[in-house]
Design a protein around this motif. Structure first.
Motif, PDB file in Angstrom:
ATOM      1  N   PRO A 167       3.669   2.680   7.289  1.00  0.00           N
ATOM      2  CA  PRO A 167       4.486   3.394   6.956  1.00  0.00           C
ATOM      3  C   PRO A 167       4.611   4.098   7.059  1.00  0.00           C
ATOM      4  CG  PRO A 167       2.112   2.647   6.024  1.00  0.00           C
ATOM      5  CD  PRO A 167       2.398   1.465   6.992  1.00  0.00           C
ATOM      6  N   SER A 168       4.186   4.930   8.460  1.00  0.00           N
ATOM      7  CA  SER A 168       5.313   6.111   9.453  1.00  0.00           C
ATOM      8  C   SER A 168       6.337   5.527   9.414  1.00  0.00           C
ATOM      9  CB  SER A 168       4.267   6.067  10.473  1.00  0.00           C
ATOM     10  OG  SER A 168       4.126   5.020  11.300  1.00  0.00           O
ATOM     11  N   GLU A 169       6.943   4.106   9.397  1.00  0.00           N
ATOM     12  CA  GLU A 169       8.616   4.218   9.583  1.00  0.00           C
ATOM     13  C   GLU A 169       9.323   3.386   8.795  1.00  0.00           C
ATOM     14  OE1 GLU A 169       8.515   0.755  12.435  1.00  0.00           O
ATOM     15  OE2 GLU A 169       6.529   1.360  14.359  1.00  0.00           O
ATOM     16  N   LYS A 170       8.846   2.685   7.626  1.00  0.00           N
ATOM     17  CA  LYS A 170       9.669   2.134   6.377  1.00  0.00           C
ATOM     18  C   LYS A 170       8.606   3.064   5.404  1.00  0.00           C
ATOM     19  CE  LYS A 170       9.138  -1.996   6.425  1.00  0.00           C
ATOM     20  NZ  LYS A 170       8.967  -3.284   6.336  1.00  0.00           N
ATOM     21  N   ARG A 171       9.679   3.437   3.993  1.00  0.00           N
ATOM     22  CA  ARG A 171       9.759   3.342   2.803  1.00  0.00           C
ATOM     23  C   ARG A 171       9.371   2.473   2.361  1.00  0.00           C
ATOM     24  NH1 ARG A 171      14.218   1.932  -0.330  1.00  0.00           N
ATOM     25  NH2 ARG A 171      15.682   1.661   0.554  1.00  0.00           N
ATOM     26  N   TYR A 220      -0.648  10.478  -5.984  1.00  0.00           N
ATOM     27  CA  TYR A 220       0.534   9.443  -5.438  1.00  0.00           C
ATOM     28  C   TYR A 220       1.389   9.848  -6.369  1.00  0.00           C
ATOM     29  CZ  TYR A 220       3.448   5.154  -6.014  1.00  0.00           C
ATOM     30  OH  TYR A 220       4.238   4.433  -6.551  1.00  0.00           O
ATOM     31  N   VAL A 221       0.472  10.443  -8.203  1.00  0.00           N
ATOM     32  CA  VAL A 221       2.120  11.159  -9.297  1.00  0.00           C
ATOM     33  C   VAL A 221       2.678  12.752  -8.726  1.00  0.00           C
ATOM     34  CG1 VAL A 221       0.527   9.511 -10.812  1.00  0.00           C
ATOM     35  CG2 VAL A 221       0.317  11.877 -10.612  1.00  0.00           C
ATOM     36  N   THR A 247      -2.847   4.767   2.691  1.00  0.00           N
ATOM     37  CA  THR A 247      -1.769   5.686   2.556  1.00  0.00           C
ATOM     38  C   THR A 247      -0.791   5.281   1.015  1.00  0.00           C
ATOM     39  OG1 THR A 247       0.137   3.583   3.333  1.00  0.00           O
ATOM     40  CG2 THR A 247      -1.182   5.129   4.337  1.00  0.00           C
ATOM     41  N   LEU A 248       0.257   6.189   0.580  1.00  0.00           N
ATOM     42  CA  LEU A 248       0.662   6.433  -0.585  1.00  0.00           C
ATOM     43  C   LEU A 248       1.827   5.452  -0.878  1.00  0.00           C
ATOM     44  CD1 LEU A 248       0.699   9.946  -1.605  1.00  0.00           C
ATOM     45  CD2 LEU A 248      -1.097   8.532  -1.705  1.00  0.00           C
ATOM     46  N   LEU A 302      -1.641   0.668  -4.427  1.00  0.00           N
ATOM     47  CA  LEU A 302      -2.229  -0.959  -5.551  1.00  0.00           C
ATOM     48  C   LEU A 302      -2.561  -1.158  -5.502  1.00  0.00           C
ATOM     49  CD1 LEU A 302       1.398  -2.561  -5.747  1.00  0.00           C
ATOM     50  CD2 LEU A 302       0.616  -0.858  -8.017  1.00  0.00           C
ATOM     51  N   SER A 303      -3.142  -1.502  -4.152  1.00  0.00           N
ATOM     52  CA  SER A 303      -5.041  -2.261  -3.612  1.00  0.00           C
ATOM     53  C   SER A 303      -5.546  -1.575  -4.030  1.00  0.00           C
ATOM     54  CB  SER A 303      -5.169  -2.826  -2.091  1.00  0.00           C
ATOM     55  OG  SER A 303      -4.804  -1.494  -1.560  1.00  0.00           O
TER      56      SER A 303
END
Length: 245
Positions: A189-193, A56-57, A30-31, A37-38
Motif C-alpha cells: 500500500p505504501s508503494e503501489k496503487r 473507503y467511500v 489499509t484502503l 475487501l477482506s
C-alpha cells in the motif's frame, strides 16, 4: 479472517513493529483493495466494517486531496455533453452503445445492494482452490497450448525494484526468446496503487538494439495487488481475482 490478519500484521512489521503477530497484532488495515475487501467480506465486527467502508467511500473528499470540485465539474460537463447529443443524462449516453438499458443497469445495482451475505462467504470458500502459484502455472500452460510458447523464470537476468518481483522469459518452443516481462504480484500500500494493470517497459525495436542487427526484445510489466503469502501459506485468490489473470 485469520489469514488476512497475517497480512495486516505483516504490514505493521514492515513499519517497525517487529513482534506483530496475526493473533495479537497490532494490525494495519489499509484502503487498498485486498485489505478493504477482506474486511468487508469477512470481518464480524459491524462497527469495524462501517468505519472501513466510510473511510473507503470518502477517499479524496477532504483536505489537500479533496477532489469534490473536480468531480462536480466532471458531472456538469458530462450532463452538458449528454444534452448536446440529445440525451437526458450521461447514463443514457453510456448505455447507447451497450446492450443494457439504464433501467436494467439500475435493477442490477439494486440486486447487488441487497445481495445476501452468503455470496461473499461462498466466494471466500473458493480461495484454497486458487493459490497464486497454481493460477500462474495454469496460465502458462494455457499460453503454451494456445500459442506454442514457453514461459520460464528468468530471475537475476534483470534488476527488480522489490524482492517480491519476478522476471520471466517468453520463448518459442525452439527455445529462442521472444519477450520478457516483470510480475509484481503482492500488495504494498505504501508503494503501489490498487487494482491490477500491465504496460510495456520497452518496445521491440531493431533500430534501438545494441548491435543494430538483432531486434531488441520487448519487456512488459504485470502488476497485481494480491494478499502476500504468509510463512508456508501461499497467496490465495478469489475467482473474481483470477479472471483478470
Amino acid at each position: 479472517m485469520l489469514f488476512s490478519f497475517f497480512g495486516y500484521a505483516r504490514l505493521q512489521s514492515l513499519k517497525g513493529h517487529e513482534n506483530a503477530t496475526a493473533e495479537n497484532g497490532p494490525w494495519m488495515i489499509t484502503l487498498d483493495a485486498p485489505s478493504y475487501l477482506s474486511v468487508m467480506q469477512r470481518a464480524q465486527n459491524r462497527s469495524l466494517r462501517k468505519e472501513v467502508y466510510h473511510a473507503y467511500v470518502t477517499r479524496a473528499s477532504s483536505g489537500d486531496l479533496d477532489n469534490t470540485e473536480i468531480i462536480d465539474q466532471i458531472l456538469k460537463l458530462r450532463l452538458e455533453m449528454a444534452k448536446l447529443l440529445g440525451y437526458n443524462n450521461y447514463a443514457e449516453v453510456s448505455m447507447a452503445t451497450k446492450m443494457a438499458t439504464v433501467d436494467k443497469a439500475e435493477g442490477v445495482l439494486e440486486k447487488l445492494r441487497t445481495a445476501s451475505w452468503d455470496a461473499a462467504v461462498q466466494e471466500e470458500e473458493l480461495r484454497p482452490f486458487f493459490s497464486l502459484p497454481k493460477v500462474m502455472d495454469g496460465l502458462f500452460s494455457l499460453a503454451k497450448m494456445l500459442f506454442g510458447i514457453d514461459i520460464e523464470p528468468a530471475d537475476g537476468l534483470a534488476p527488480v525494484w522489490n524482492s517480491e518481483v519476478r522476471f520471466y522469459c517468453v520463448k518459442y518452443s525452439t527455445g529462442s526468446p521472444i519477450a520478457y516481462f516483470y510480475f509484481d504480484p503482492y500488495s504494498r500500500p505504501s508503494e503501489k496503487r490498487g487494482g491490477a494493470w500491465m504496460d510495456e517497459v520497452i518496445a521491440r525495436s531493431r533500430a534501438l538494439s545494441p548491435d543494430g542487427t538483432k531486434a531488441r526484445l520487448p519487456i512488459a510489466h504485470m502488476v497485481y495487488n494480491q494478499t502476500p503469502p504468509v510463512k508456508s501459506k501461499p497467496s490465495l485468490m478469489t475467482f473474481r481475482e483470477v479472471i483478470p489473470t
